[in-house]
Design an enzyme around this catalytic site. Sequence first.
Site, PDB file in Angstrom:
ATOM      1  N   LYS A 139       2.016  30.578 -31.879  1.00  0.00           N
ATOM      2  CA  LYS A 139       3.247  29.903 -31.413  1.00  0.00           C
ATOM      3  C   LYS A 139       2.818  28.922 -30.332  1.00  0.00           C
ATOM      4  O   LYS A 139       2.601  29.305 -29.189  1.00  0.00           O
ATOM      5  CB  LYS A 139       4.221  30.944 -30.857  1.00  0.00           C
ATOM      6  CG  LYS A 139       5.694  30.566 -30.922  1.00  0.00           C
ATOM      7  CD  LYS A 139       6.125  29.412 -30.051  1.00  0.00           C
ATOM      8  CE  LYS A 139       6.262  29.693 -28.587  1.00  0.00           C
ATOM      9  NZ  LYS A 139       6.448  28.458 -27.815  1.00  0.00           N
TER      10      LYS A 139
ATOM     11  N   GLU B 210      -3.638  35.744 -20.047  1.00  0.00           N
ATOM     12  CA  GLU B 210      -4.434  34.814 -19.223  1.00  0.00           C
ATOM     13  C   GLU B 210      -3.422  33.969 -18.459  1.00  0.00           C
ATOM     14  O   GLU B 210      -2.696  33.177 -19.068  1.00  0.00           O
ATOM     15  CB  GLU B 210      -5.321  33.936 -20.095  1.00  0.00           C
ATOM     16  CG  GLU B 210      -6.423  34.673 -20.825  1.00  0.00           C
ATOM     17  CD  GLU B 210      -7.447  35.320 -19.918  1.00  0.00           C
ATOM     18  OE1 GLU B 210      -7.488  34.972 -18.715  1.00  0.00           O
ATOM     19  OE2 GLU B 210      -8.185  36.185 -20.395  1.00  0.00           O
TER      20      GLU B 210
ATOM     21  N   CYS C  42      -5.212  25.905 -15.062  1.00  0.00           N
ATOM     22  CA  CYS C  42      -4.996  27.235 -14.476  1.00  0.00           C
ATOM     23  C   CYS C  42      -6.000  27.535 -13.368  1.00  0.00           C
ATOM     24  O   CYS C  42      -5.675  28.196 -12.394  1.00  0.00           O
ATOM     25  CB  CYS C  42      -5.083  28.293 -15.561  1.00  0.00           C
ATOM     26  SG  CYS C  42      -6.576  28.182 -16.543  1.00  0.00           S
TER      27      CYS C  42
ATOM     28  N   GLU D 188       1.694  28.223  -7.428  1.00  0.00           N
ATOM     29  CA  GLU D 188       0.934  27.341  -8.322  1.00  0.00           C
ATOM     30  C   GLU D 188       1.738  26.064  -8.554  1.00  0.00           C
ATOM     31  O   GLU D 188       2.825  26.101  -9.111  1.00  0.00           O
ATOM     32  CB  GLU D 188       0.700  28.074  -9.651  1.00  0.00           C
ATOM     33  CG  GLU D 188      -0.222  27.330 -10.576  1.00  0.00           C
ATOM     34  CD  GLU D 188      -0.429  28.052 -11.899  1.00  0.00           C
ATOM     35  OE1 GLU D 188       0.538  28.612 -12.433  1.00  0.00           O
ATOM     36  OE2 GLU D 188      -1.577  28.043 -12.385  1.00  0.00           O
TER      37      GLU D 188
END
Length: 499
Positions: free
Chosen positions: A191, A267, A302, A401
Amino acid sequence: MSENQRPNFASRANELTIEGRAFINGQFVPAASGKTFKTVNPANGKILADVAEGDVEDVNRAVAAAKAAFEDGRWAKMAPKERKRALLRLADLVEANIEELALLESLDNGKPVDDALAADLPDCIESLRWHAEAIDKLYDQVSPTPGDIVSLVVREPIGVVGAVIPWNFPLAIIAMKVGPVLAGGNSIVIKPAEQTPLTAIRFAELVAEAGIPPGVVNVVPGFGETAGQALGRHMDVDCLTFTGSTEVGRYFLKYAAESNLKRVILELGGKSPAIVMDDVTDFGPVVEQLAMGILFSQGENCSAGSRLLVQEGIKDKLLSAVVEHFRTWRVGDPLAAGTKVGALIEEKHMHRILDYIESGKQEGGRIILGGNRVLQETGGFFVEPTVFDNVNNSMKIAREEIFGPVLSTIPFRTVEEAIQIANDTPYGLAASLYTNNLHTAHKVSRAIRAGTVSVNCFSEGDQSVPFGGFKQSGFGGREKSFLAHDQYSQVKTIWMQLR
Ligand code: NAD
Protein backbone atom coordinates in the site's frame (compact mmCIF):
# COMPACT_ATOMS: atom_id res chain seq x y z
CA MET A 1 26.42 12.93 -15.50
CA SER A 2 27.63 15.74 -17.74
CA GLU A 3 25.18 18.39 -18.94
CA ASN A 4 25.05 17.06 -22.53
CA GLN A 5 24.54 13.43 -21.42
CA ARG A 6 21.75 14.44 -19.10
CA PRO A 7 18.29 13.62 -20.49
CA ASN A 8 15.89 16.50 -21.03
CA PHE A 9 13.64 15.50 -18.15
CA ALA A 10 11.13 18.29 -18.72
CA SER A 11 10.34 17.07 -22.24
CA ARG A 12 10.45 13.41 -21.12
CA ALA A 13 7.85 14.30 -18.48
CA ASN A 14 5.43 15.44 -21.19
CA GLU A 15 5.77 12.13 -23.01
CA LEU A 16 5.17 9.86 -19.98
CA THR A 17 2.20 7.50 -19.98
CA ILE A 18 1.15 7.08 -16.39
CA GLU A 19 -0.63 3.94 -15.13
CA GLY A 20 -2.86 4.60 -12.13
CA ARG A 21 -4.65 1.30 -11.59
CA ALA A 22 -4.10 -1.18 -8.80
CA PHE A 23 -2.13 -4.36 -9.54
CA ILE A 24 -3.83 -7.46 -8.17
CA ASN A 25 -3.08 -11.07 -9.09
CA GLY A 26 -0.91 -10.05 -12.01
CA GLN A 27 -3.49 -7.69 -13.57
CA PHE A 28 -4.02 -3.94 -13.61
CA VAL A 29 -7.52 -3.29 -12.30
CA PRO A 30 -9.59 -0.27 -11.26
CA ALA A 31 -10.74 -0.01 -7.64
CA ALA A 32 -13.78 -2.20 -6.93
CA SER A 33 -15.73 0.96 -6.10
CA GLY A 34 -14.59 2.61 -9.34
CA LYS A 35 -13.30 5.54 -7.26
CA THR A 36 -10.07 7.38 -8.03
CA PHE A 37 -8.00 10.05 -6.33
CA LYS A 38 -5.61 12.58 -7.78
CA THR A 39 -1.88 12.67 -7.29
CA VAL A 40 -0.26 16.08 -7.55
CA ASN A 41 3.16 17.29 -8.67
CA PRO A 42 4.44 19.23 -5.62
CA ALA A 43 6.75 21.33 -7.80
CA ASN A 44 3.84 23.09 -9.54
CA GLY A 45 0.67 21.98 -7.77
CA LYS A 46 -0.70 20.40 -10.98
CA ILE A 47 -2.49 17.07 -11.18
CA LEU A 48 -0.31 14.26 -12.47
CA ALA A 49 -2.73 11.36 -12.68
CA ASP A 50 -5.95 9.76 -11.44
CA VAL A 51 -5.18 6.75 -9.30
CA ALA A 52 -7.41 3.84 -8.24
CA GLU A 53 -8.65 4.45 -4.71
CA GLY A 54 -8.30 1.03 -3.13
CA ASP A 55 -10.36 0.23 -0.07
CA VAL A 56 -11.34 -2.82 2.02
CA GLU A 57 -12.70 -4.75 -0.96
CA ASP A 58 -9.51 -4.23 -3.00
CA VAL A 59 -7.31 -5.16 -0.06
CA ASN A 60 -9.40 -8.33 0.41
CA ARG A 61 -8.87 -9.27 -3.23
CA ALA A 62 -5.16 -8.57 -3.10
CA VAL A 63 -4.68 -10.52 0.13
CA ALA A 64 -6.69 -13.44 -1.30
CA ALA A 65 -4.42 -13.43 -4.37
CA ALA A 66 -1.29 -13.25 -2.22
CA LYS A 67 -2.53 -16.07 0.01
CA ALA A 68 -3.43 -18.33 -2.93
CA ALA A 69 0.01 -17.68 -4.46
CA PHE A 70 1.68 -18.50 -1.17
CA GLU A 71 -0.32 -21.64 -0.47
CA ASP A 72 0.09 -23.28 -3.86
CA GLY A 73 3.84 -22.67 -3.65
CA ARG A 74 4.21 -21.03 -7.08
CA TRP A 75 6.89 -18.81 -5.56
CA ALA A 76 7.65 -20.22 -2.10
CA LYS A 77 8.44 -23.68 -3.48
CA MET A 78 10.19 -22.58 -6.64
CA ALA A 79 13.82 -23.78 -6.66
CA PRO A 80 15.89 -21.13 -4.84
CA LYS A 81 18.12 -20.50 -7.82
CA GLU A 82 15.05 -19.88 -10.01
CA ARG A 83 13.68 -17.42 -7.49
CA LYS A 84 17.04 -15.73 -7.40
CA ARG A 85 17.06 -15.39 -11.20
CA ALA A 86 13.58 -13.86 -11.23
CA LEU A 87 14.48 -11.31 -8.56
CA LEU A 88 17.71 -10.46 -10.39
CA ARG A 89 15.71 -9.98 -13.60
CA LEU A 90 13.50 -7.55 -11.71
CA ALA A 91 16.58 -5.62 -10.55
CA ASP A 92 17.86 -5.54 -14.14
CA LEU A 93 14.52 -4.24 -15.39
CA VAL A 94 14.51 -1.47 -12.79
CA GLU A 95 18.01 -0.57 -13.94
CA ALA A 96 16.99 -0.63 -17.62
CA ASN A 97 14.18 1.82 -16.79
CA ILE A 98 16.11 3.89 -14.28
CA GLU A 99 15.61 7.28 -15.93
CA GLU A 100 11.87 6.84 -16.34
CA LEU A 101 11.48 5.64 -12.73
CA ALA A 102 13.62 8.48 -11.37
CA LEU A 103 11.55 10.97 -13.34
CA LEU A 104 8.28 9.49 -12.09
CA GLU A 105 9.56 9.56 -8.50
CA SER A 106 10.64 13.18 -8.85
CA LEU A 107 7.34 14.27 -10.40
CA ASP A 108 5.28 12.54 -7.72
CA ASN A 109 7.45 13.42 -4.70
CA GLY A 110 9.12 16.72 -5.61
CA LYS A 111 12.68 15.50 -4.97
CA PRO A 112 15.43 16.49 -7.43
CA VAL A 113 15.43 13.98 -10.27
CA ASP A 114 19.22 13.84 -10.02
CA ASP A 115 18.89 12.62 -6.42
CA ALA A 116 16.38 9.98 -7.46
CA LEU A 117 18.84 8.86 -10.17
CA ALA A 118 21.89 8.91 -7.92
CA ALA A 119 20.39 7.63 -4.66
CA ASP A 120 16.81 6.27 -4.63
CA LEU A 121 17.05 4.12 -7.74
CA PRO A 122 20.54 2.66 -7.14
CA ASP A 123 19.40 1.86 -3.60
CA CYS A 124 16.29 0.13 -4.93
CA ILE A 125 18.30 -1.94 -7.43
CA GLU A 126 20.88 -2.86 -4.79
CA SER A 127 18.21 -4.02 -2.31
CA LEU A 128 16.73 -6.36 -4.89
CA ARG A 129 20.13 -7.72 -5.97
CA TRP A 130 21.59 -8.16 -2.50
CA HIS A 131 18.65 -10.17 -1.21
CA ALA A 132 18.31 -12.10 -4.48
CA GLU A 133 21.95 -13.17 -4.25
CA ALA A 134 21.35 -14.44 -0.71
CA ILE A 135 18.50 -16.77 -1.71
CA ASP A 136 20.62 -19.80 -2.57
CA LYS A 137 23.37 -19.12 -0.04
CA LEU A 138 21.56 -19.35 3.25
CA TYR A 139 21.63 -22.63 5.15
CA ASP A 140 19.47 -23.93 7.98
CA GLN A 141 20.76 -25.78 11.06
CA VAL A 142 21.04 -29.25 12.51
CA SER A 143 21.17 -29.08 16.28
CA PRO A 144 23.58 -31.11 18.47
CA THR A 145 21.07 -33.67 19.78
CA PRO A 146 21.81 -37.29 20.87
CA GLY A 147 22.61 -39.79 18.09
CA ASP A 148 19.19 -41.43 17.95
CA ILE A 149 17.40 -38.22 17.22
CA VAL A 150 17.78 -35.58 14.53
CA SER A 151 16.67 -32.06 15.18
CA LEU A 152 16.44 -29.56 12.33
CA VAL A 153 16.02 -25.87 12.89
CA VAL A 154 14.64 -24.47 9.65
CA ARG A 155 13.46 -21.10 8.42
CA GLU A 156 10.15 -20.97 6.66
CA PRO A 157 8.43 -18.03 4.98
CA ILE A 158 5.98 -16.20 7.19
CA GLY A 159 3.31 -16.07 4.44
CA VAL A 160 1.46 -12.96 3.32
CA VAL A 161 3.23 -9.70 4.13
CA GLY A 162 1.41 -6.36 4.07
CA ALA A 163 3.69 -3.38 3.42
CA VAL A 164 2.53 0.17 4.15
CA ILE A 165 4.92 2.70 2.63
CA PRO A 166 5.66 6.41 3.24
CA TRP A 167 6.12 9.07 0.58
CA ASN A 168 9.68 10.20 1.22
CA PHE A 169 11.67 7.41 -0.51
CA PRO A 170 8.80 5.49 -2.11
CA LEU A 171 10.53 3.04 -4.42
CA ALA A 172 13.68 2.62 -2.32
CA ILE A 173 11.55 1.63 0.69
CA ILE A 174 9.39 -0.70 -1.39
CA ALA A 175 12.51 -2.49 -2.59
CA MET A 176 13.92 -2.59 0.95
CA LYS A 177 10.88 -4.68 1.82
CA VAL A 178 10.28 -6.57 -1.45
CA GLY A 179 13.91 -7.82 -1.56
CA PRO A 180 13.89 -9.83 1.69
CA VAL A 181 10.14 -10.63 1.52
CA LEU A 182 10.47 -12.29 -1.88
CA ALA A 183 13.86 -13.80 -1.07
CA GLY A 184 12.18 -15.60 1.80
CA GLY A 185 9.45 -17.07 -0.44
CA ASN A 186 6.62 -14.86 0.83
CA SER A 187 3.92 -12.94 -1.05
CA ILE A 188 3.34 -9.22 -0.55
CA VAL A 189 0.56 -6.62 -0.76
CA ILE A 190 1.99 -3.10 -1.01
CA LYS A 191 0.00 0.00 0.00
CA PRO A 192 2.00 3.00 -1.24
CA ALA A 193 1.47 6.43 0.31
CA GLU A 194 -1.44 8.30 -1.27
CA GLN A 195 0.93 11.17 -2.17
CA THR A 196 3.32 8.92 -4.15
CA PRO A 197 1.66 5.86 -5.67
CA LEU A 198 3.12 6.09 -9.18
CA THR A 199 6.47 4.33 -8.97
CA ALA A 200 4.92 1.47 -6.99
CA ILE A 201 2.46 0.89 -9.83
CA ARG A 202 5.16 1.07 -12.52
CA PHE A 203 7.31 -1.29 -10.42
CA ALA A 204 4.42 -3.80 -10.43
CA GLU A 205 4.52 -3.80 -14.22
CA LEU A 206 8.21 -4.71 -14.10
CA VAL A 207 7.45 -7.48 -11.58
CA ALA A 208 5.19 -9.10 -14.18
CA GLU A 209 7.78 -8.57 -16.93
CA ALA A 210 10.43 -10.25 -14.75
CA GLY A 211 8.30 -13.41 -14.69
CA ILE A 212 7.44 -13.28 -10.98
CA PRO A 213 4.16 -15.25 -10.81
CA PRO A 214 0.80 -13.47 -10.44
CA GLY A 215 -0.35 -12.86 -6.88
CA VAL A 216 3.17 -12.78 -5.42
CA VAL A 217 3.41 -8.96 -5.60
CA ASN A 218 0.25 -6.84 -5.45
CA VAL A 219 -0.10 -3.06 -5.23
CA VAL A 220 -3.20 -1.40 -3.80
CA PRO A 221 -3.04 2.40 -3.85
CA GLY A 222 -5.35 4.21 -1.47
CA PHE A 223 -5.58 6.11 1.79
CA GLY A 224 -4.22 5.14 5.16
CA GLU A 225 -7.39 5.03 7.18
CA THR A 226 -9.10 2.82 4.61
CA ALA A 227 -6.68 0.66 2.60
CA GLY A 228 -3.85 0.89 5.16
CA GLN A 229 -6.09 -0.01 8.06
CA ALA A 230 -7.69 -2.86 6.09
CA LEU A 231 -4.24 -4.42 5.58
CA GLY A 232 -3.33 -3.87 9.23
CA ARG A 233 -6.49 -5.60 10.42
CA HIS A 234 -6.63 -8.37 7.81
CA MET A 235 -6.88 -11.86 9.30
CA ASP A 236 -4.88 -13.41 6.45
CA VAL A 237 -1.95 -10.99 6.61
CA ASP A 238 0.75 -12.78 8.59
CA CYS A 239 3.16 -9.88 8.93
CA LEU A 240 2.73 -6.14 8.54
CA THR A 241 5.80 -4.10 7.74
CA PHE A 242 5.34 -0.35 8.06
CA THR A 243 7.59 2.63 7.45
CA GLY A 244 6.19 6.00 8.42
CA SER A 245 5.46 8.23 11.37
CA THR A 246 5.56 7.04 14.96
CA GLU A 247 1.99 8.25 15.38
CA VAL A 248 0.63 5.98 12.62
CA GLY A 249 2.99 3.14 13.57
CA ARG A 250 1.19 2.81 16.89
CA TYR A 251 -2.06 2.05 15.06
CA PHE A 252 -0.56 -1.07 13.54
CA LEU A 253 0.14 -2.54 16.97
CA LYS A 254 -3.49 -1.89 17.85
CA TYR A 255 -4.74 -3.37 14.56
CA ALA A 256 -2.65 -6.49 15.17
CA ALA A 257 -3.83 -6.81 18.76
CA GLU A 258 -7.44 -6.51 17.66
CA SER A 259 -7.14 -8.94 14.73
CA ASN A 260 -4.84 -11.95 14.35
CA LEU A 261 -1.72 -10.95 16.32
CA LYS A 262 0.19 -10.65 13.06
CA ARG A 263 3.87 -9.82 13.36
CA VAL A 264 4.41 -6.07 13.17
CA ILE A 265 7.60 -4.35 12.05
CA LEU A 266 7.78 -0.58 12.40
CA GLU A 267 10.40 1.79 10.97
CA LEU A 268 9.47 5.19 12.37
CA GLY A 269 10.47 8.79 12.82
CA GLY A 270 13.55 10.41 14.30
CA LYS A 271 15.11 13.55 15.73
CA SER A 272 18.72 12.68 15.17
CA PRO A 273 21.60 14.66 16.66
CA ALA A 274 24.70 15.70 14.72
CA ILE A 275 27.39 16.36 17.35
CA VAL A 276 30.45 18.46 16.55
CA MET A 277 33.33 18.44 19.08
CA ASP A 278 35.75 21.35 19.42
CA ASP A 279 38.71 19.15 18.44
CA VAL A 280 37.53 19.29 14.82
CA THR A 281 39.92 21.48 12.84
CA ASP A 282 38.67 21.20 9.27
CA PHE A 283 35.07 22.38 9.02
CA GLY A 284 34.85 21.80 5.23
CA PRO A 285 33.94 18.10 5.27
CA VAL A 286 31.82 18.57 8.40
CA VAL A 287 29.53 21.21 6.90
CA GLU A 288 29.15 19.08 3.76
CA GLN A 289 27.94 16.17 5.89
CA LEU A 290 25.71 18.43 7.98
CA ALA A 291 24.09 19.68 4.76
CA MET A 292 23.57 16.11 3.54
CA GLY A 293 22.11 15.32 6.92
CA ILE A 294 19.42 18.00 6.92
CA LEU A 295 19.02 19.26 3.35
CA PHE A 296 19.17 16.07 1.31
CA SER A 297 15.66 15.11 0.23
CA GLN A 298 14.45 18.52 1.53
CA GLY A 299 14.99 17.23 5.06
CA GLU A 300 12.14 14.75 4.49
CA ASN A 301 14.37 12.02 5.76
CA CYS A 302 13.69 9.85 8.81
CA SER A 303 17.32 9.91 9.87
CA ALA A 304 17.84 13.62 9.11
CA GLY A 305 20.44 15.22 11.39
CA SER A 306 18.00 17.88 12.57
CA ARG A 307 19.65 18.83 15.89
CA LEU A 308 23.14 20.31 15.56
CA LEU A 309 24.87 19.87 18.92
CA VAL A 310 28.04 21.95 18.86
CA GLN A 311 30.69 22.47 21.52
CA GLU A 312 30.51 26.05 22.72
CA GLY A 313 34.04 27.20 21.81
CA ILE A 314 33.59 26.58 18.06
CA LYS A 315 29.91 27.41 17.70
CA ASP A 316 30.15 30.80 15.98
CA LYS A 317 32.91 29.72 13.61
CA LEU A 318 31.11 26.52 12.69
CA LEU A 319 27.81 28.29 12.13
CA SER A 320 29.43 30.79 9.72
CA ALA A 321 30.77 27.84 7.73
CA VAL A 322 27.36 26.10 7.87
CA VAL A 323 25.56 29.19 6.57
CA GLU A 324 28.09 29.74 3.81
CA HIS A 325 27.84 26.14 2.65
CA PHE A 326 24.06 25.80 3.00
CA ARG A 327 23.68 28.81 0.67
CA THR A 328 25.18 26.67 -2.12
CA TRP A 329 22.28 24.19 -1.89
CA ARG A 330 20.13 25.62 -4.62
CA VAL A 331 16.36 25.39 -4.19
CA GLY A 332 14.52 24.96 -7.46
CA ASP A 333 12.79 22.97 -10.15
CA PRO A 334 13.35 19.28 -9.32
CA LEU A 335 13.90 18.49 -13.01
CA ALA A 336 16.58 21.17 -13.55
CA ALA A 337 20.29 20.39 -13.42
CA GLY A 338 21.93 21.81 -10.32
CA THR A 339 18.83 21.74 -8.10
CA LYS A 340 19.73 20.35 -4.69
CA VAL A 341 16.58 21.14 -2.71
CA GLY A 342 13.33 20.29 -4.47
CA ALA A 343 9.69 20.73 -3.53
CA LEU A 344 8.12 19.52 -0.28
CA ILE A 345 5.60 16.74 -0.62
CA GLU A 346 2.40 18.79 -0.32
CA GLU A 347 1.00 22.16 0.66
CA LYS A 348 -0.20 20.93 4.07
CA HIS A 349 3.25 19.64 4.91
CA MET A 350 4.87 22.91 3.81
CA HIS A 351 2.58 24.84 6.16
CA ARG A 352 3.41 22.43 8.96
CA ILE A 353 7.12 23.22 8.45
CA LEU A 354 6.45 26.97 8.32
CA ASP A 355 4.48 26.65 11.58
CA TYR A 356 7.47 24.94 13.21
CA ILE A 357 9.71 27.79 12.02
CA GLU A 358 7.28 30.26 13.58
CA SER A 359 7.21 28.33 16.84
CA GLY A 360 11.02 28.27 16.90
CA LYS A 361 11.05 32.08 16.64
CA GLN A 362 8.35 32.44 19.32
CA GLU A 363 10.32 30.27 21.72
CA GLY A 364 13.46 32.38 21.35
CA GLY A 365 15.34 30.67 18.52
CA ARG A 366 17.28 33.01 16.22
CA ILE A 367 17.16 32.41 12.47
CA ILE A 368 20.57 32.80 10.89
CA LEU A 369 19.61 31.45 7.48
CA GLY A 370 16.38 31.14 5.52
CA GLY A 371 13.07 30.70 7.28
CA ASN A 372 10.72 31.33 4.35
CA ARG A 373 8.62 29.82 1.65
CA VAL A 374 10.23 30.51 -1.74
CA LEU A 375 9.34 30.14 -5.43
CA GLN A 376 5.66 30.62 -4.70
CA GLU A 377 5.14 31.82 -8.29
CA THR A 378 5.75 28.25 -9.53
CA GLY A 379 2.65 26.97 -7.73
CA GLY A 380 4.98 24.54 -5.93
CA PHE A 381 5.73 24.01 -2.24
CA PHE A 382 9.28 25.14 -1.49
CA VAL A 383 10.96 26.17 1.78
CA GLU A 384 14.53 27.45 1.78
CA PRO A 385 17.27 25.85 3.91
CA THR A 386 16.79 27.23 7.42
CA VAL A 387 19.20 27.35 10.35
CA PHE A 388 18.30 28.29 13.91
CA ASP A 389 20.79 29.37 16.54
CA ASN A 390 19.89 29.76 20.26
CA VAL A 391 17.86 26.59 20.52
CA ASN A 392 17.60 24.54 23.68
CA ASN A 393 16.57 20.93 23.74
CA SER A 394 13.21 21.57 25.38
CA MET A 395 11.91 23.75 22.53
CA LYS A 396 9.33 22.26 20.20
CA ILE A 397 11.67 22.49 17.18
CA ALA A 398 14.22 20.41 19.09
CA ARG A 399 11.74 17.77 20.25
CA GLU A 400 9.40 17.13 17.33
CA GLU A 401 10.18 15.75 13.91
CA ILE A 402 9.86 18.69 11.49
CA PHE A 403 10.61 16.65 8.35
CA GLY A 404 11.88 19.65 6.44
CA PRO A 405 15.14 21.56 5.75
CA VAL A 406 15.34 23.11 9.24
CA LEU A 407 18.42 22.76 11.44
CA SER A 408 18.31 23.64 15.16
CA THR A 409 21.61 24.50 16.85
CA ILE A 410 22.07 23.55 20.52
CA PRO A 411 25.39 24.35 22.23
CA PHE A 412 27.02 22.09 24.85
CA ARG A 413 30.11 22.27 27.08
CA THR A 414 31.29 18.71 27.82
CA VAL A 415 31.13 15.27 26.18
CA GLU A 416 28.81 14.12 28.98
CA GLU A 417 26.46 17.00 28.30
CA ALA A 418 26.46 16.22 24.57
CA ILE A 419 25.51 12.60 25.29
CA GLN A 420 22.79 13.69 27.68
CA ILE A 421 21.22 16.10 25.15
CA ALA A 422 21.60 13.62 22.29
CA ASN A 423 19.71 10.98 24.26
CA ASP A 424 17.09 13.37 25.61
CA THR A 425 14.51 12.53 22.92
CA PRO A 426 11.80 9.92 22.54
CA TYR A 427 13.45 8.89 19.27
CA GLY A 428 16.53 6.77 18.60
CA LEU A 429 16.97 6.29 14.89
CA ALA A 430 20.38 7.72 14.08
CA ALA A 431 23.16 10.07 15.21
CA SER A 432 26.37 11.43 13.79
CA LEU A 433 29.48 12.60 15.55
CA TYR A 434 32.39 14.71 14.27
CA THR A 435 35.64 14.44 16.20
CA ASN A 436 39.34 13.84 15.73
CA ASN A 437 39.61 12.05 19.05
CA LEU A 438 39.37 8.25 18.94
CA HIS A 439 38.48 8.02 22.61
CA THR A 440 35.57 10.45 22.15
CA ALA A 441 34.47 8.53 19.05
CA HIS A 442 34.26 5.26 21.03
CA LYS A 443 32.73 6.76 24.10
CA VAL A 444 29.99 8.73 22.34
CA SER A 445 29.11 6.11 19.74
CA ARG A 446 28.55 3.51 22.48
CA ALA A 447 26.65 5.89 24.75
CA ILE A 448 24.11 7.09 22.18
CA ARG A 449 20.86 5.19 22.17
CA ALA A 450 20.21 4.99 18.43
CA GLY A 451 20.14 2.28 15.77
CA THR A 452 22.88 3.85 13.63
CA VAL A 453 25.73 6.06 14.81
CA SER A 454 28.04 7.51 12.15
CA VAL A 455 31.40 8.98 13.08
CA ASN A 456 32.77 11.69 10.78
CA CYS A 457 30.12 10.91 8.20
CA PHE A 458 26.39 10.96 7.67
CA SER A 459 25.32 7.76 6.07
CA GLU A 460 22.94 4.87 6.34
CA GLY A 461 25.50 2.61 4.75
CA ASP A 462 25.00 -0.43 2.71
CA GLN A 463 22.64 -3.36 2.21
CA SER A 464 25.00 -5.45 4.30
CA VAL A 465 24.33 -3.52 7.52
CA PRO A 466 21.08 -3.40 9.51
CA PHE A 467 18.98 -0.26 9.71
CA GLY A 468 16.35 0.48 12.34
CA GLY A 469 15.55 2.44 15.43
CA PHE A 470 15.80 2.32 19.21
CA LYS A 471 13.04 3.73 21.45
CA GLN A 472 10.07 5.21 19.56
CA SER A 473 11.91 5.08 16.23
CA GLY A 474 11.27 1.43 15.62
CA PHE A 475 9.74 -1.82 16.66
CA GLY A 476 10.08 -5.47 15.87
CA GLY A 477 13.07 -5.84 13.58
CA ARG A 478 15.66 -4.39 11.27
CA GLU A 479 15.68 -3.55 7.57
CA LYS A 480 18.61 -4.54 5.33
CA SER A 481 21.24 -7.24 5.97
CA PHE A 482 20.37 -10.84 6.91
CA LEU A 483 18.37 -9.51 9.84
CA ALA A 484 15.77 -8.40 7.28
CA HIS A 485 15.35 -12.07 6.30
CA ASP A 486 14.63 -12.95 9.92
CA GLN A 487 11.73 -10.49 9.94
CA TYR A 488 9.94 -12.27 7.12
CA SER A 489 10.48 -15.86 8.21
CA GLN A 490 9.44 -18.22 10.97
CA VAL A 491 11.72 -20.64 12.76
CA LYS A 492 10.51 -24.23 12.83
CA THR A 493 12.01 -27.04 14.89
CA ILE A 494 11.63 -30.56 13.49
CA TRP A 495 12.42 -33.61 15.69
CA MET A 496 12.99 -36.99 14.05
CA GLN A 497 13.40 -40.13 16.12
CA LEU A 498 15.78 -42.58 14.42
CA ARG A 499 15.07 -46.26 15.11
P1 NAD B 1 2.62 8.49 7.65
O1 NAD B 1 2.79 7.73 8.89
O2 NAD B 1 1.70 9.64 7.64
O3 NAD B 1 2.12 7.54 6.47
C1 NAD B 1 2.80 6.35 6.14
C2 NAD B 1 1.83 5.37 5.51
O4 NAD B 1 0.83 5.03 6.48
C3 NAD B 1 1.08 5.90 4.29
O5 NAD B 1 0.99 4.86 3.33
C4 NAD B 1 -0.29 6.23 4.85
O6 NAD B 1 -1.34 6.13 3.90
C5 NAD B 1 -0.46 5.15 5.92
N1 NAD B 1 -1.40 5.52 6.97
C6 NAD B 1 -1.67 6.77 7.44
N2 NAD B 1 -2.63 6.70 8.41
C7 NAD B 1 -2.95 5.40 8.55
C8 NAD B 1 -3.86 4.69 9.39
N3 NAD B 1 -4.65 5.32 10.24
N4 NAD B 1 -3.92 3.35 9.28
C9 NAD B 1 -3.14 2.69 8.40
N5 NAD B 1 -2.27 3.30 7.57
C10 NAD B 1 -2.16 4.64 7.65
O7 NAD B 1 4.11 8.86 7.23
P2 NAD B 1 4.57 9.74 6.00
O8 NAD B 1 4.14 11.14 6.27
O9 NAD B 1 4.20 9.08 4.70
O10 NAD B 1 6.16 9.60 6.10
C11 NAD B 1 6.89 10.37 6.95
C12 NAD B 1 7.24 9.61 8.21
O11 NAD B 1 7.87 8.38 7.89
C13 NAD B 1 8.23 10.36 9.07
O12 NAD B 1 7.84 10.29 10.41
C14 NAD B 1 9.52 9.60 8.85
O13 NAD B 1 10.45 9.74 9.89
C15 NAD B 1 9.05 8.21 8.68
N6 NAD B 1 10.04 7.38 7.98
C16 NAD B 1 10.76 6.45 8.68
C17 NAD B 1 11.73 5.68 8.03
C18 NAD B 1 12.54 4.64 8.78
O14 NAD B 1 13.12 3.78 8.12
N7 NAD B 1 12.60 4.68 10.09
C19 NAD B 1 11.97 5.87 6.67
C20 NAD B 1 11.22 6.82 5.99
C21 NAD B 1 10.25 7.56 6.65
